[in-house]
Scaffold this active site. Structure first.
Site, PDB file in Angstrom:
ATOM      1  N   HIS A  94      31.996  99.429 -66.923  1.00 16.00           N
ATOM      2  CA  HIS A  94      30.584  99.484 -67.296  1.00 16.00           C
ATOM      3  C   HIS A  94      30.354 100.738 -68.133  1.00 16.00           C
ATOM      4  O   HIS A  94      30.793 101.823 -67.760  1.00 16.00           O
ATOM      5  CB  HIS A  94      29.675  99.502 -66.072  1.00 16.00           C
ATOM      6  CG  HIS A  94      28.274  99.116 -66.389  1.00 16.00           C
ATOM      7  ND1 HIS A  94      27.411  99.958 -67.065  1.00 16.00           N
ATOM      8  CD2 HIS A  94      27.583  97.978 -66.173  1.00 16.00           C
ATOM      9  CE1 HIS A  94      26.247  99.347 -67.225  1.00 16.00           C
ATOM     10  NE2 HIS A  94      26.323  98.143 -66.700  1.00 16.00           N
ATOM     11  N   GLY A 111      21.597  94.188 -62.686  1.00 14.96           N
ATOM     12  CA  GLY A 111      21.354  93.165 -63.688  1.00 14.96           C
ATOM     13  C   GLY A 111      20.802  91.932 -63.015  1.00 14.96           C
ATOM     14  O   GLY A 111      20.378  91.968 -61.861  1.00 14.96           O
ATOM     15  N   HIS A 153      34.075  98.473 -63.320  1.00 14.27           N
ATOM     16  CA  HIS A 153      32.905  97.733 -62.859  1.00 14.27           C
ATOM     17  C   HIS A 153      33.218  96.319 -62.388  1.00 14.27           C
ATOM     18  O   HIS A 153      32.743  95.902 -61.336  1.00 14.27           O
ATOM     19  CB  HIS A 153      31.877  97.676 -63.989  1.00 14.27           C
ATOM     20  CG  HIS A 153      30.604  96.972 -63.638  1.00 14.27           C
ATOM     21  ND1 HIS A 153      29.808  97.385 -62.591  1.00 14.27           N
ATOM     22  CD2 HIS A 153      29.983  95.894 -64.185  1.00 14.27           C
ATOM     23  CE1 HIS A 153      28.742  96.585 -62.516  1.00 14.27           C
ATOM     24  NE2 HIS A 153      28.840  95.672 -63.453  1.00 14.27           N
ATOM     25  N   ARG A 165      33.762  89.659 -69.390  1.00 11.72           N
ATOM     26  CA  ARG A 165      32.611  88.962 -68.809  1.00 11.72           C
ATOM     27  C   ARG A 165      31.333  89.248 -69.584  1.00 11.72           C
ATOM     28  O   ARG A 165      31.031  90.378 -69.927  1.00 11.72           O
ATOM     29  CB  ARG A 165      32.427  89.399 -67.356  1.00 11.72           C
ATOM     30  CG  ARG A 165      31.195  88.813 -66.672  1.00 11.72           C
ATOM     31  CD  ARG A 165      31.101  89.302 -65.242  1.00 11.72           C
ATOM     32  NE  ARG A 165      30.812  90.716 -65.170  1.00 11.72           N
ATOM     33  CZ  ARG A 165      29.595  91.220 -64.949  1.00 11.72           C
ATOM     34  NH1 ARG A 165      28.556  90.419 -64.847  1.00 11.72           N
ATOM     35  NH2 ARG A 165      29.417  92.518 -64.862  1.00 11.72           N
ATOM     36  N   GLU A 196      20.111  90.852 -72.143  1.00  9.32           N
ATOM     37  CA  GLU A 196      21.081  91.916 -71.900  1.00  9.32           C
ATOM     38  C   GLU A 196      22.201  91.805 -72.921  1.00  9.32           C
ATOM     39  O   GLU A 196      22.225  90.885 -73.746  1.00  9.32           O
ATOM     40  CB  GLU A 196      21.619  91.843 -70.462  1.00  9.32           C
ATOM     41  CG  GLU A 196      20.560  92.168 -69.415  1.00  9.32           C
ATOM     42  CD  GLU A 196      21.068  92.077 -67.998  1.00  9.32           C
ATOM     43  OE1 GLU A 196      22.264  91.756 -67.812  1.00  9.32           O
ATOM     44  OE2 GLU A 196      20.290  92.309 -67.060  1.00  9.32           O
ATOM     45  N   ARG A 202      29.994  94.799 -73.300  1.00  4.39           N
ATOM     46  CA  ARG A 202      30.301  96.028 -72.558  1.00  4.39           C
ATOM     47  C   ARG A 202      31.573  96.714 -73.027  1.00  4.39           C
ATOM     48  O   ARG A 202      31.634  97.945 -73.078  1.00  4.39           O
ATOM     49  CB  ARG A 202      30.400  95.708 -71.061  1.00  4.39           C
ATOM     50  CG  ARG A 202      29.052  95.415 -70.443  1.00  4.39           C
ATOM     51  CD  ARG A 202      29.189  94.962 -69.017  1.00  4.39           C
ATOM     52  NE  ARG A 202      27.867  94.810 -68.399  1.00  4.39           N
ATOM     53  CZ  ARG A 202      27.666  94.281 -67.204  1.00  4.39           C
ATOM     54  NH1 ARG A 202      28.703  93.858 -66.506  1.00  4.39           N
ATOM     55  NH2 ARG A 202      26.459  94.176 -66.702  1.00  4.39           N
ATOM     56  N   ASP A 244      41.241  93.255 -51.553  1.00  2.00           N
ATOM     57  CA  ASP A 244      41.903  92.622 -50.411  1.00  2.00           C
ATOM     58  C   ASP A 244      42.288  91.170 -50.685  1.00  2.00           C
ATOM     59  O   ASP A 244      43.357  90.714 -50.295  1.00  2.00           O
ATOM     60  CB  ASP A 244      40.987  92.672 -49.181  1.00  2.00           C
ATOM     61  CG  ASP A 244      40.525  94.074 -48.849  1.00  2.00           C
ATOM     62  OD1 ASP A 244      41.297  95.017 -49.097  1.00  2.00           O
ATOM     63  OD2 ASP A 244      39.386  94.228 -48.363  1.00  2.00           O
ATOM     64  N   ARG A 267      24.598  93.309 -53.417  1.00  2.00           N
ATOM     65  CA  ARG A 267      23.323  94.013 -53.234  1.00  2.00           C
ATOM     66  C   ARG A 267      23.162  95.202 -54.177  1.00  2.00           C
ATOM     67  O   ARG A 267      22.066  95.725 -54.330  1.00  2.00           O
ATOM     68  CB  ARG A 267      23.162  94.459 -51.781  1.00  2.00           C
ATOM     69  CG  ARG A 267      24.051  95.611 -51.330  1.00  2.00           C
ATOM     70  CD  ARG A 267      23.850  95.831 -49.840  1.00  2.00           C
ATOM     71  NE  ARG A 267      24.596  96.956 -49.320  1.00  2.00           N
ATOM     72  CZ  ARG A 267      24.085  98.162 -49.108  1.00  2.00           C
ATOM     73  NH1 ARG A 267      22.834  98.409 -49.410  1.00  2.00           N
ATOM     74  NH2 ARG A 267      24.842  99.138 -48.616  1.00  2.00           N
TER      75      ARG A 267
END
Length: 537
Positions: free
Chosen positions: A247, A60, A356, A391, A126, A297, A226, A56
């Site tokens: 980021h 992007g 990030h 990524r 992007e 990035r 976790d 949420r």
């Protein structure tokens, strides 16, 4: 480390049974839950509320080759380029070819994406993409819309049950090493308080990232690694942990700010914003990278970090004053900046890199299966091979959609019978919760954007010292601290061993990529091994 371990915890005081248990409620977890209903009953357990988690917060969008001038092959090329030779070519092909269809499935579930004047999906660009292929919702509220649609679909499904406020502890195993369920702790607000057990024929980890291992991150507080920690304790293979994406542009909130930092999406740079330092000089230009401010990035984060080091500052600035209609295009970002006393229409936005996204995670095949039979992983907790060393922007939500569908297909092909649970293995020593801020500080200082043998040795020494601060009082805080320590230790070991610079892993003492390191460091309880890439990308 030759046998599986578990967290020190009370014996389960309650038990429930299902066919598939999904741990996590982001895009990967919720979409997997929906697909898994084709195989049987599904239980979703989530750490706080079902609509919490990293999804949420995503500003992007979702990348998919939908434009007339685009194709899955071009999307594949951009993804491979960002991954710097470590992507799994077949996984990338699957991602890019199946992506458009999985996005349409999401739209069919009710997710409303932004449209252009002709009523078609509005496509933007992007960092790292050479085509307009990013869809957004609400300008910069894509994650919130995706989460809303999936939560509604899950809560309305008769074959899905949800338990909130549940912290996963360990994997239940059969005598022959198969999966038999999980143990978990449901917090006070849950329907079943205390430690319990879920007996299941398959377990899907969709726990998200591990950003809280660093002192500054864009991840929410629930992102404590976790799933990776559980997988390590269970004997599953994890890989590429050293490739943590920072980021470039988290909103800088002042010296000493820790925890989750607001994200300034690179979509803002896609609309024309650019980075400047305290003197007003551009931070990155086409002389540094052909895409300048829209470079991948890792390139931008390193450029910012180097400029900050050169000037002795702790942030640079994003100049978004030239974007027409910025309030309509990025309402969430503008509102968050104004909360911090910054008006993007007239002010420069102070930004700095923050942890990030974890490109590595629990090693899976193309159907989401891990090295432990019956245990699957999906989303950021997994390492499917699509991200390689770095990524590509907006591929993460897409990865969750695509591989959730493939896990559902695999589960539908046949679930094993519920196995008999073997005697629990030995419990590991817990760390005192007070170690957590010390751990995060050590990781940021020595294992952050820029690394070296000396800095990593310093982090390893600090992590080792924290092992002396043990706790014999099981609690959610102690369990989280212990898991974070396990993840941090594995990450630092991999970063130390990889003596090269590649993608999101930057070694100051080894500033170039090395052909001999075009492979993956795979970690299990037995140790870490190097596996060369069979088909270099």
């Amino acid at each position: 480390m030759t046998a599986a371990t578990r967290l020190l915890a009370p014996d389960p005081g309650w038990t429930t049974t299902t066919d598939v248990v999904v741990v996590g409620s982001g895009v990967a977890g919720l979409m997997t839950a929906l697909h898994a209903t084709r195989a049987g009953r599904v239980l979703v357990v989530t750490k706080v509320h079902v609509d919490d988690g990293s999804t949420r917060w995503a500003q992007g969008g979702v990348a998919a080759a939908l434009g007339a001038d685009d194709s899955p092959l071009e999307h594949e090329r951009d993804t491979l380029e960002a991954g710097v030779g470590l992507c799994d070519r077949e996984a990338v092909r699957v991602l890019c070819e199946e992506g458009p269809g999985r996005l349409r499935e999401l739209i069919a579930l009710g997710a409303a994406f932004d449209l252009d004047p002709s009523g078609e999906l509005s496509l933007t660009r992007e960092g790292g993409h050479h085509r307009d292929r990013i869809v957004h919702a609400g300008g910069d509220a894509t994650g919130a819309e995706v989460s809303r649609a999936l939560v509604a679909a899950v809560l309305a499904h008769p074959r899905i049950q949800v338990i909130e406020h549940a912290l996963v502890l360990d994997l239940l195993r059969t005598a022959d090493g198969g999966t038999a369920g999980i143990t978990l702790h449901v917090l006070g607000e849950g329907t079943q308080d205390g430690v319990g057990a879920v007996h299941a024929r398959a377990v899907v980890l969709a726990t998200g990232g591990m950003g809280q291992v660093f002192s500054s991150t864009t991840n929410p507080s629930v992102s404590t690694g976790d799933g990776v920690a559980l997988a390590l304790r269970a004997g599953a293979a994890v890989t590429d942990l050293e490739f943590v994406q920072f980021h470039p542009t988290a909103l800088w909130l002042g010296p000493g700010a820790t925890g989750q930092q607001p994200l300034i999406s690179e979509a803002v740079r896609g609309e024309g914003a650019f980075l400047v330092d305290s003197r007003g000089a551009r931070v990155i230009t086409t002389e540094d990278h052909p895409l300048a401010d829209l470079a991948p990035r890792d390139v931008v984060a390193k450029a910012i970090t180097r400029r900050m080091q050169a000037l002795g500052t702790d942030h640079v600035f994003l100049d978004a004053r030239g974007i027409d209609g910025i309030e309509a295009r990025f309402p969430t970002i503008v509102a968050r900046c104004r909360q911090a006393g910054i008006d993007p229409l007239v002010d420069l936005i102070p930004v700095a890199p923050a942890a990030h996204y974890a490109s590595g995670g629990v090693l899976t095949d193309l159907d989401g299966r891990t090295s432990v039979p019956g245990l699957y992983a999906c989303g950021e907790v997994a390492c499917t091979g699509v991200h390689g060393a770095n990524r590509l922007a907006s591929n993460s939500l897409l990865e969750g959609l695509v591989f959730a569908g493939r896990i559902g297909d695999d589960l539908q092909r046949g679930l094993p019978e519920q196995g008999v649970i073997a005697r629990q293995c030995r419990a590991t020593v817990l760390l005192d919760p007070s170690t957590r801020p010390l751990l995060a500080h050590a990781m940021t200082e020595g294992s952050g954007v820029l690394r070296s043998a000396d800095s990593l040795a310093g982090t390893a020494k600090a992590l080792l010292a924290l092992e002396d601060r043990a706790s014999e009082a099981p609690s959610p805080a102690a369990w989280e601290a212990t898991g974070l320590h396990a993840v941090a230790t594995a990450l630092v070991a991999a970063a130390t061993r990889r003596e090269e610079t590649r993608g999101a892993h930057w070694r100051e003492d080894f500033p170039a990529a090395a052909q001999g390191w075009q492979g993956h460091l795979v970690t299990t309880l037995e140790g870490t091994t190097y596996q060369p890439v069979e088909d270099p990308a």
